[in-house]
Design an enzyme around this catalytic site. Structure first.
Site, PDB file in Angstrom:
ATOM      1  N   GLY A  72       0.792  -1.215   0.000  1.00  0.00           N
ATOM      2  CA  GLY A  72       0.000   0.000   0.000  1.00  0.00           C
ATOM      3  C   GLY A  72       0.827   1.268   0.000  1.00  0.00           C
ATOM      4  CG  ASN A 146      -4.903   3.672   9.709  1.00  0.00           C
ATOM      5  OD1 ASN A 146      -5.316   4.727   9.226  1.00  0.00           O
ATOM      6  ND2 ASN A 146      -3.803   3.606  10.413  1.00  0.00           N
ATOM      7  CB  THR A 232      11.797  -9.616 -11.770  1.00  0.00           C
ATOM      8  OG1 THR A 232      12.812  -9.383 -12.757  1.00  0.00           O
ATOM      9  CG2 THR A 232      11.281 -11.040 -11.905  1.00  0.00           C
ATOM     10  CB  CYS A 318       2.547   2.741   9.793  1.00  0.00           C
ATOM     11  SG  CYS A 318       2.258   1.402   8.631  1.00  0.00           S
TER      12      CYS A 318
END
Length: 379
Positions: A72, A146, A232, A318
């Site tokens: 995110g 959140n 990748t 966070c």
């Protein structure tokens, strides 16, 4: 004594069994590079294509609108910085309760000549839609907070922004899998998703991007992901993300009702203990309860509950290293003292009502203990 109970699903969710099974082959026998032209590579490309379709279906988007990222935070940065790079410096508006991975890149734009406007929230944590005229080139407002779980009126904001000629992005990381999320119905230009909030692996996310929006890639290279995210592909994580999205779509209304019943039981306990539930008068996610008990420090309460066998949080994962009170709560007008008492409980697919009852018992015992210690200290 109880077995440890995990009540921090807004931080991360356990990997679903079906997701793990789908990922395992791509951590072993299937190892091709999706850009290779032989069968190993073609198999990898088919797996990514299938996952892209699954992610798109979960939010009513087209597969070509899905840009896979590492999570995110990268998706939010890709929109904020990437869209700004294609525009002349103007105004970027974000809500006062945005996640740091939106707030910080928005602040960085100020050094490039952009003006940053912060949209206030009311005492329940709702963005003040009526007070915003949509006059901003870029706008980012999360779909569900959140910490509090409060839902925002993103569709009304999107209409205002479109009429003014701007682009609106929504961080829907916390909403997916808990409520219905419809990219088309919301009318947004971009949307962020993350796998590990819905039973998928950590380190996989996506930016859902309307084809009319032009963004500059953050990572230049071989032109992967429609030229918007070179590198990748992490096939195992992408495959797991796709399966997690398919599982999220199959979640029944009965499951959401169960989550709401668990939340209501927790909140009855909190109120009985004289506590405050933040955002209780606003529409919220069914699994999230953010509360404070008078004269009890949130970090202390989280530590005591952890030792009692219950994993909860004092706020956003966070921001857990910050000693400052929650920015979300201070934006809602909560005093710093009350905000420092905040604790978040977020249930999930693995949560049983017995877990909730056991938590409520432990919460009452710990609260009595801490209040007793305070009374002794003040005596």
């Amino acid at each position: 004594m109880f077995a440890p109970v995990y009540l921090d699903h807004n931080a991360s969710t356990p990997l679903a069994d079906a997701v793990r099974e789908a990922m395992l082959p791509w951590l072993g026998a299937r190892f091709g590079n999706a850009s290779s032209r032989h069968e190993y590579g073609r198999a990898a490309r088919r797996a990514i294509d299938e996952a892209r379709a699954q992610v798109a279906a979960a939010v009513n988007a087209h597969p070509t609108e899905v840009v896979f990222t590492s999570g995110g935070s990268e998706a939010n940065n890709l929109f904020v910085k990437g869209a700004a790079a294609r525009l002349k410096p103007g105004v970027i508006a974000i809500s006062a309760i945005e996640h740091p991975c939106v707030r910080e890149p928005a602040r960085q734009l100020v050094r490039r000549g952009w003006a940053l406007k912060e949209l206030p929230v009311d005492a329940q944590g709702r963005v003040q839609v009526d007070g915003f005229d949509g006059q901003a080139s870029l706008v980012s407002v999360m779909l569900a907070n959140n910490e509090t779980g409060v839902l925002q009126d993103v569709s009304t904001l999107a209409l205002q922004v479109r009429r003014a000629g701007g682009w609106l992005h929504t961080d829907a990381v916390q909403a997916l899998g808990k409520i219905a999320v419809d990219f088309r119905a919301l009318g947004v230009s971009a949307m962020t998703l993350s796998a590990h909030k819905i039973g998928g692996p950590q380190g996989a996310g996506a930016l859902i991007l309307d084809k009319r929006v032009d963004v500059e890639p953050l990572i230049a290279g071989g032109g992967h992901e429609h030229g918007l995210r070179s590198g990748t592909e992490n096939i195992a994580a992408i495959v797991g993300f796709g399966v997690a999205c398919a599982l999220a779509m199959s979640q029944s209304a009965a499951r959401r009702e169960q989550l709401e019943a668990q939340r209501e039981r927790i909140e009855r306990c909190v109120l009985a203990l004289g506590g405050t539930v933040f955002g209780a008068q606003a529409p919220r996610l069914p699994n999230t309860c953010y509360f404070a008990l008078d004269h009890i420090d949130g970090e202390t309460l989280v530590g005591k509950l952890d030792r009692a066998g219950f994993a909860v949080a004092s706020g956003s994962a966070c921001s857990s290293a910050s000693p400052e009170p929650s920015r979300t709560l201070t934006a809602m007008g909560v005093t710093p003292e009350r905000a420092r008492g905040a604790v978040r409980v977020s249930t999930g697919a693995m949560t049983k009502m017995q877990d909730v009852d056991d938590f409520c018992s432990a919460l009452a015992q710990v609260a009595d203990q801490l209040r007793g210690l305070r009374a002794m200290a003040e005596a």
